[in-house]
Design a protein around this motif. Structure first.
Motif, PDB file in Angstrom:
ATOM      1  N   ASN A  61      28.204  50.947  32.362  1.00  0.00           N
ATOM      2  CA  ASN A  61      28.126  50.185  31.640  1.00  0.00           C
ATOM      3  C   ASN A  61      30.018  49.711  30.858  1.00  0.00           C
ATOM      4  OD1 ASN A  61      27.120  48.338  29.335  1.00  0.00           O
ATOM      5  ND2 ASN A  61      27.141  50.014  28.215  1.00  0.00           N
ATOM      6  N   ARG A  62      30.608  49.711  31.488  1.00  0.00           N
ATOM      7  CA  ARG A  62      32.532  49.899  31.668  1.00  0.00           C
ATOM      8  C   ARG A  62      32.443  48.393  31.959  1.00  0.00           C
ATOM      9  NH1 ARG A  62      35.442  54.240  30.627  1.00  0.00           N
ATOM     10  NH2 ARG A  62      34.210  56.140  30.768  1.00  0.00           N
ATOM     11  N   ILE A  63      33.040  47.545  31.514  1.00  0.00           N
ATOM     12  CA  ILE A  63      33.838  46.687  31.859  1.00  0.00           C
ATOM     13  C   ILE A  63      35.494  46.857  31.709  1.00  0.00           C
ATOM     14  CG2 ILE A  63      34.461  44.082  30.707  1.00  0.00           C
ATOM     15  CD1 ILE A  63      32.521  44.909  28.456  1.00  0.00           C
ATOM     16  N   TYR A  64      35.144  45.690  33.371  1.00  0.00           N
ATOM     17  CA  TYR A  64      37.052  45.773  34.300  1.00  0.00           C
ATOM     18  C   TYR A  64      37.210  44.351  34.124  1.00  0.00           C
ATOM     19  CZ  TYR A  64      35.392  49.902  35.247  1.00  0.00           C
ATOM     20  OH  TYR A  64      34.484  51.780  34.921  1.00  0.00           O
ATOM     21  N   MET A  65      38.573  44.302  33.708  1.00  0.00           N
ATOM     22  CA  MET A  65      39.727  43.355  33.885  1.00  0.00           C
ATOM     23  C   MET A  65      40.177  42.897  34.912  1.00  0.00           C
ATOM     24  SD  MET A  65      41.690  40.955  30.753  1.00  0.00           S
ATOM     25  CE  MET A  65      42.207  42.778  30.224  1.00  0.00           C
ATOM     26  N   THR A  66      40.186  41.890  35.498  1.00  0.00           N
ATOM     27  CA  THR A  66      41.658  41.527  36.586  1.00  0.00           C
ATOM     28  C   THR A  66      42.651  40.274  36.311  1.00  0.00           C
ATOM     29  OG1 THR A  66      40.068  43.323  38.431  1.00  0.00           O
ATOM     30  CG2 THR A  66      42.381  41.919  39.475  1.00  0.00           C
ATOM     31  N   GLY A  67      43.164  40.544  36.423  1.00  0.00           N
ATOM     32  CA  GLY A  67      44.452  38.951  36.531  1.00  0.00           C
ATOM     33  C   GLY A  67      45.898  39.610  36.290  1.00  0.00           C
ATOM     34  N   PRO A  68      46.510  38.391  36.248  1.00  0.00           N
ATOM     35  CA  PRO A  68      47.901  38.667  36.323  1.00  0.00           C
ATOM     36  C   PRO A  68      48.404  38.888  34.843  1.00  0.00           C
ATOM     37  CG  PRO A  68      47.252  35.822  36.096  1.00  0.00           C
ATOM     38  CD  PRO A  68      45.947  37.088  36.173  1.00  0.00           C
ATOM     39  N   ALA A  69      49.658  39.646  34.770  1.00  0.00           N
ATOM     40  CA  ALA A  69      50.204  39.837  33.517  1.00  0.00           C
ATOM     41  C   ALA A  69      51.944  39.046  33.860  1.00  0.00           C
ATOM     42  CB  ALA A  69      50.688  40.917  33.614  1.00  0.00           C
ATOM     43  N   ASP A  70      52.086  38.541  32.695  1.00  0.00           N
ATOM     44  CA  ASP A  70      53.115  37.988  33.231  1.00  0.00           C
ATOM     45  C   ASP A  70      54.700  37.981  31.428  1.00  0.00           C
ATOM     46  OD1 ASP A  70      53.040  37.091  35.501  1.00  0.00           O
ATOM     47  OD2 ASP A  70      52.023  34.866  34.642  1.00  0.00           O
TER      48      ASP A  70
END
Length: 79
Positions: A61-70
């Protein structure tokens, strides 16, 4: 866009439009799942600052976020 590709714009009170909001992207994905707009638990959320992949895992029941950091700002503050 599609059941697994959502689009979002962000307006922050006091700041106006912003490039992204990870918390909002996570909330959008969960809301789409709970509203029956998608049956997939992984979605791409497109924001003006770029795409984020949000995954809501059923087993924990966890939410994971993946994406760039600029790097987007530099400044100085005199004390």
């Amino acid at each position: 866009m599609s059941p697994t590709h959502l689009k979002m714009k962000v307006w922050e009170r006091g700041a106006g439009p912003t490039l992204a909001c990870g918390t909002g992207a996570c909330a959008l994905t969960v809301a789409a799942i709970l509203a029956g707009k998608t049956s997939e638990r992984t979605c791409t959320v497109s924001l003006p600052g770029g795409d984020l992949v949000i995954e809501w895992r059923e087993e924990n029941n966890r939410i994971y976020m993946t994406g760039p950091a600029d790097y987007v700002f530099e400044g100085e503050y005199k004390l």
